[in-house]
Design an enzyme around this catalytic site. Sequence first.
Site, short mmCIF file in Angstrom:
data_model
loop_
_atom_site.label_atom_id
_atom_site.label_comp_id
_atom_site.label_asym_id
_atom_site.label_seq_id
_atom_site.Cartn_x
_atom_site.Cartn_y
_atom_site.Cartn_z
N ASN A 58 0.83 -1.20 0.00
CA ASN A 58 0.00 0.00 0.00
C ASN A 58 0.87 1.25 0.00
O ASN A 58 1.65 1.42 -0.94
CB ASN A 58 -1.07 -0.01 1.10
CG ASN A 58 -0.59 -0.30 2.49
OD1 ASN A 58 -0.13 -1.41 2.80
ND2 ASN A 58 -0.70 0.67 3.38
N ASP A 59 0.78 2.15 0.96
CA ASP A 59 1.33 3.50 0.84
C ASP A 59 2.81 3.54 0.44
O ASP A 59 3.63 2.78 0.97
CB ASP A 59 1.25 4.23 2.19
CG ASP A 59 -0.13 4.20 2.80
OD1 ASP A 59 -1.07 3.69 2.16
OD2 ASP A 59 -0.27 4.67 3.94
N GLN A 76 4.71 0.43 2.13
CA GLN A 76 4.09 -0.49 3.07
C GLN A 76 3.94 -1.85 2.42
O GLN A 76 3.34 -1.99 1.35
CB GLN A 76 2.73 0.06 3.48
CG GLN A 76 2.77 1.29 4.36
CD GLN A 76 3.28 0.96 5.75
OE1 GLN A 76 2.52 0.50 6.60
NE2 GLN A 76 4.56 1.16 6.00
N SER A 118 3.63 3.74 8.00
CA SER A 118 4.09 4.77 7.05
C SER A 118 5.02 5.79 7.71
O SER A 118 4.95 6.06 8.91
CB SER A 118 2.90 5.50 6.45
OG SER A 118 2.16 4.64 5.62
N ARG A 182 0.20 8.88 13.70
CA ARG A 182 1.00 8.16 12.72
C ARG A 182 1.37 8.99 11.49
O ARG A 182 0.93 10.10 11.30
CB ARG A 182 0.26 6.90 12.26
CG ARG A 182 -1.12 7.12 11.68
CD ARG A 182 -1.74 5.77 11.31
NE ARG A 182 -3.14 5.88 10.91
CZ ARG A 182 -4.17 5.78 11.75
NH1 ARG A 182 -3.94 5.59 13.04
NH2 ARG A 182 -5.40 5.87 11.31
N ASP A 183 2.22 8.36 10.67
CA ASP A 183 2.57 8.78 9.31
C ASP A 183 3.41 10.05 9.28
O ASP A 183 3.05 11.05 8.63
CB ASP A 183 1.32 8.98 8.45
CG ASP A 183 0.39 7.77 8.46
OD1 ASP A 183 0.87 6.67 8.76
OD2 ASP A 183 -0.80 7.94 8.17
N GLU A 235 -4.84 10.96 7.46
CA GLU A 235 -3.66 10.10 7.33
C GLU A 235 -2.65 10.75 6.39
O GLU A 235 -2.97 11.64 5.61
CB GLU A 235 -4.04 8.71 6.81
CG GLU A 235 -4.86 7.88 7.77
CD GLU A 235 -5.03 6.44 7.31
OE1 GLU A 235 -4.88 5.55 8.15
OE2 GLU A 235 -5.32 6.21 6.12
N TRP A 335 -9.09 1.71 -0.19
CA TRP A 335 -9.26 0.74 0.89
C TRP A 335 -10.61 0.03 0.86
O TRP A 335 -10.78 -1.00 1.50
CB TRP A 335 -9.05 1.41 2.25
CG TRP A 335 -7.61 1.54 2.62
CD1 TRP A 335 -6.90 2.69 2.80
CD2 TRP A 335 -6.68 0.48 2.85
NE1 TRP A 335 -5.60 2.41 3.13
CE2 TRP A 335 -5.43 1.06 3.17
CE3 TRP A 335 -6.77 -0.91 2.81
CZ2 TRP A 335 -4.29 0.30 3.46
CZ3 TRP A 335 -5.64 -1.67 3.09
CH2 TRP A 335 -4.43 -1.07 3.41
#
Length: 580
Positions: A58-59, A76, A118, A182-183, A235, A335
């Site tokens: 993913n990311d 990811q 991430s 996060r991220d 995000e 998603w």
Amino acid sequence: MYLSSLIPLIVFAHYVRAQSSTSSYVEPTVPTGTPIPGDYNGALRPQIHYSPPIDFMNDPNGIFLDPNGTYHLYYQYNPTDIVAGNQHWGHATSRDLYTWENQKIAIYPGAEGEGIFSGSAVIDVNNTSGFFPNQTNGVVAMYTLNTAQEEVQDIAYSTDGGYTFTKYASNPVISINSTQFRDPKVLWYAPTKSWVAVISYAQDFVIGIFTSPNLTNWTHASNFSHAGLLGLQYECPNLVSLPMLKNASLAEPLDPANFASTDEMYILQISINPGAPQGGSISQYFPGTFNGTHFTTADAATRLTDFGKDNYAGQFFYNIPATSPQISIAWASNWEYAQLVPTGPLEDFRSFMTIPRLNVLANTTQSEYTLLSYPYPYSSLYTTPTPLANSSTLANTSILYDYSTTIPSGALSFSMNITSIPVANTTGTANFTFLSSITGEYVRGGVFLNGGNGGDTPVWLDRSHTYGFSNPFFTDKFSTSLWRDPDTQDFRLLGVLDRSILEVFVSNGERAGTMTFFPQGVLDTVILGTNDLNPGVQVSVELYGLRSTWAGEESGNATMTKRTSGQVMRRDNLGHLGQA
């Protein structure tokens, strides 16, 4: 938990120059010393887009340009299944952003139940961290360490240019006792000689801005909150300085060589999931100014990066010169269905990235601050020096081209340029269709020049006639509108089709649309045409084949022994399914 109760809990890590830590936990099925091989021959496998060798991606994470001219893409990655989970940082490198070489996994979880979520990576040229006493190319990655108890921000450093990492012994460098934090995206802010990180307090709809002199000691500076579309969580924030084109004409292709003398502004890009207007995931951006601690928006508008449904968690490459167009890449999925698409059971992988894009801000007809997102040049991938099909007089007619034998990659670039459009009483359409001569499936799109509002131009995409994947959230049609350039009344559309993904760029990227699709058969024919145009309107089109950039990575069924349950299926060139 409210943000006001979180801030006092911030724990600043102690700066320990000499200490380091490496992880000893690696699952038995995950290789550590060699890149994972993959089969890039599958009928749904894009040939100029990045996709992982096997399993789930993913990311994009930590993307940067190193001093030697190599682009690094981390992402990811779950190397043990075709669904999300067990997150690692996968790694690939490229010299041209299209020809990728898979590298060994860069960062592993340190224990069972951990996930390397991430984050971003920077080059510590001045050795502010103390990790690189005798070099100027040391790389520091900052990422979210996810556990069931907490999400914290950790760092790891690399002395070999980003291929192997050592985890910092005094991790975490930021902790607020939250499971929704996060991220981190890190940048260097030269005026204050400090590092800046933007981090998402996901379910508080807040982006926290932190500063540090050395990448290990961080101070909370300010918050940006409750702006634009909220969805259910924020995000993957990005804060980046972009060249600003003023009074830009979008009638001609963007030339990166012309950007050096332009002004600069910042954008803060935030992804939301779920909650996009089309459903699921999307990214939005806010133009504004940044003073080293606070970001201030230029206006209150909400702007989306894409009018399709398959562009999420985009990230900008670190170390691109500030006066140049900034380069980004994004996850080409959503998603709502990312863990269900048929590339998993059919070809043992899921997800791909968008093609890399050049980004600038422009003062356009519709908005004083519009993100122009346009493909990074790919003419080096053309299969022939001249177009496979072209016409300068495609008014109220069409061309059909069968590429089943001439373009084995199944990847094409097409453009449609319409000029001399009247200001009033405009009529007509321009359309493109890619179809399978075997199954009759197709994807299509186009533009209505007669939008009805004196220059309003609707653009649309349609994937409803491909039948390899059925899901109630796999929305099948997308559209947007924009104003034509009032000075020229011209219209430009560029598109890239690559087996199972279509990306279109309108007016030099004033609008971009990304759409994945999954046919049962192989698309092999393209039709480009116009209808009902006013007399005197001029239309020119070009069609180029694109060579596969994955020839060096095609390894037959080398990875098929990994699966122990079920059978991996392959589709032949006629669209028939069979065992691998």
